[in-house]
Design a protein around this motif. Structure first.
Motif, PDB file in Angstrom:
ATOM      1  N   ALA A  67       0.824  -1.211   0.000  1.00 31.09           N
ATOM      2  CA  ALA A  67       0.000   0.000   0.000  1.00 31.09           C
ATOM      3  C   ALA A  67       0.859   1.262   0.000  1.00 31.09           C
ATOM      4  CB  ALA A  67      -0.934  -0.004   1.211  1.00 31.09           C
ATOM      5  N   GLN A  70       2.326   1.956  -3.400  1.00 27.30           N
ATOM      6  CA  GLN A  70       1.337   2.476  -4.340  1.00 27.30           C
ATOM      7  C   GLN A  70       1.015   3.946  -4.066  1.00 27.30           C
ATOM      8  OE1 GLN A  70      -1.669  -0.907  -3.952  1.00 27.30           O
ATOM      9  NE2 GLN A  70      -1.839  -0.392  -6.117  1.00 27.30           N
ATOM     10  N   TYR A  88       1.220   2.457   7.463  1.00 21.39           N
ATOM     11  CA  TYR A  88      -0.011   2.015   6.796  1.00 21.39           C
ATOM     12  C   TYR A  88      -1.237   2.455   7.595  1.00 21.39           C
ATOM     13  CZ  TYR A  88      -3.593  -1.240   5.068  1.00 21.39           C
ATOM     14  OH  TYR A  88      -4.751  -1.806   4.573  1.00 21.39           O
ATOM     15  N   ILE A 102      -6.644  -0.068  -1.661  1.00 26.29           N
ATOM     16  CA  ILE A 102      -5.270   0.144  -1.195  1.00 26.29           C
ATOM     17  C   ILE A 102      -5.224   0.225   0.331  1.00 26.29           C
ATOM     18  CG2 ILE A 102      -3.250   1.649  -1.291  1.00 26.29           C
ATOM     19  CD1 ILE A 102      -4.176   2.577  -4.025  1.00 26.29           C
ATOM     20  N   LEU A 103      -6.031   1.118   0.895  1.00 28.14           N
ATOM     21  CA  LEU A 103      -6.151   1.250   2.348  1.00 28.14           C
ATOM     22  C   LEU A 103      -7.446   0.551   2.759  1.00 28.14           C
ATOM     23  CD1 LEU A 103      -5.016   4.981   2.727  1.00 28.14           C
ATOM     24  CD2 LEU A 103      -3.658   2.922   3.199  1.00 28.14           C
TER      25      LEU A 103
END
Length: 429
Positions: A67, A70, A88, A102-103
């Motif tokens: 993540a 990205q 994160y 992604i998250l």
């Protein structure tokens, strides 16, 4: 018990179900002062699966690294596993709008305690932390703060270099909160194996397991972590492995559902979790052997080198051997180590040294109640009381252990007809 759960809980439960997990229909999240207690909405029988989630819902270093790469379009360099997972977690609170591909964990993170609800020593006031001065926990807290602040600054610099606005929002409080989630809720990655275990290994790392980590701790509570392999039978369409928490005792309606974090001393519970247990039988002190002027000292609970001593002097024998070895190492090379009198004198000297060290550590512990009791929140005062009780009990047992070693050495001398002079008595003439 309110029958209505907060919106963040209903969102979380829906998210778990959408991701292929399951929470028992009788599980209820009850808001309390420091977050949620998980209670039984209805009677839950023994051996019931309370919560089950697919492995893919775990927050692991790989999930975090993917993540971050990205979002920042850069590969974090020389980051620890904690830095990856904390960054994160923090990004969930500073990136808008969030891309859930992604998250992925915002519904989970929205159910975790706010910074004001956390009670580890890094969330103590100055007065509260000072009440632990003189104990190993005080030094361990300062060490952890320095370590985590260094990590945070490195992460902040990387985030700032990628997107300045995110870097400005990447505060110490956010990083500390994320790191506390890890210390208080993470399981070792060994739990995500065919034979789940809470035992850490050289290759294991902490992972967050949404839902599995929701239950509070009860020492010795009978629970199991069960791993289920992928299945494509008519009754199950599970496409990946899952981890489930099974409680082996029945829980009546309205009672709290509890997990078992394994045997942990109050030093670890306070430093990592923010709570303590009264008369904790798993309490320990970690001792390290030093030089001739300081034969031993108290060490932080996370020390990699040293000896862990528990109540009733459990684990004291290796400490004794280390002190005895240090005494022998200080002797002149011309001394005959095989001489019976010399061996007895070594043991007497080591016993005296060990007793003196343990008593000195005992005397350095802070008093209870502290002079500034009015400045300390009740829950912190309780942790201090529980912690100091255990530390004093262990050190007193270590003094008794040393005295027993001395008595044994004197008895050996008597049996061998050796004339051992008591230095204190000699000084009386």
């Amino acid at each position: 018990m309110s029958s209505i759960e907060p919106e963040n809980v209903t969102n979380f439960k829906s998210w778990i179900a959408q991701q292929g997990g399951q929470i028992h229909a009788g599980v209820h999240f009850e808001p309390v002062e420091f977050g949620f207690n998980v209670t039984a909405r209805s009677d839950i029988p023994s051996d019931a699966t309370v919560v089950s989630i697919p492995f893919s819902l775990a927050i692991t270093p790989n999930v975090a690294r993917h993540a971050i790469k990205q979002l920042l379009n850069t590969e974090p360099q020389n980051w620890s596993e904690r830095q990856l997972k904390c960054t994160y977690i923090v990004l969930h609170s500073i990136v808008e709008p969030i891309d859930p591909s992604i998250l992925r964990h915002r519904p989970y993170l929205d159910t975790l305690p706010s910074p004001e609800q956390l009670r580890t020593p890094l969330h103590f006031t100055e007065a509260e932390l000072s009440s632990f001065r003189g104990s190993n926990l005080f030094g361990a807290t300062l060490d952890r703060k320095h370590e985590w602040e260094t990590e945070w600054q490195q992460c902040k610099n990387t985030v700032s270099a990628a997107i300045a606005g995110w870097g400005q929002s990447f505060t110490w409080e956010k990083y500390l909160t994320a790191a506390t989630y890890l210390s208080s809720r993470a399981f070792p990655s060994t739990i995500l194996s065919d034979t789940p275990s809470l035992v850490t290994t050289e290759t294991s790392y902490p992972v967050l397991l949404p839902g599995i980590d929701a239950l509070n701790h009860a020492r010795g509570h009978p629970v199991s972590w069960v791993v289920s392999a992928p299945s494509q039978t008519s009754s199950s369409q599970r496409s990946e492995s899952s981890i489930s928490l099974v409680i082996h005792t029945p829980t009546p309606r309205g009672s709290e559902l509890l997990n078992n974090y394994g045997p942990k001393p109050n030093s670890e519970l306070i430093l990592g979790y923010g709570f303590s247990l009264p008369n904790n039988p798993d309490d320990t002190i970690v001792l390290k052997i030093g030089g001739s002027s300081a034969p031993a000292s108290i060490a932080s609970p996370s020390a990699l080198r040293g000896w862990e001593v528990g109540r009733h002097a459990r684990g004291a024998e290796p400490v004794w051997e280390a002190v005895l070895s240090a005494v022998r190492g200080q002797k002149n090379d011309t001394v005959d180590d095989d001489d019976e009198g010399s061996a007895v004198e070594d043991e007497l000297c080591a016993a005296d040294m060990l007793a003196e060290m343990a008593q000195g550590l005992h005397d350095r512990l802070p008093p209870f109640p502290p002079a500034n009791t009015s400045e300390i929140r009740p829950e912190v005062l309780q942790m201090l009381e529980h912690y100091l009780e255990g530390q004093r009990d262990i050190l007193q047992s270590l003094v008794s252990f040393a005295q027993e070693k001395e008595a044994r050495a004197l008895q050996m001398a008597k049996e061998q007809g050796l004339d051992i002079v008591d230095e204190e008595e000699e000084g009386d003439y």
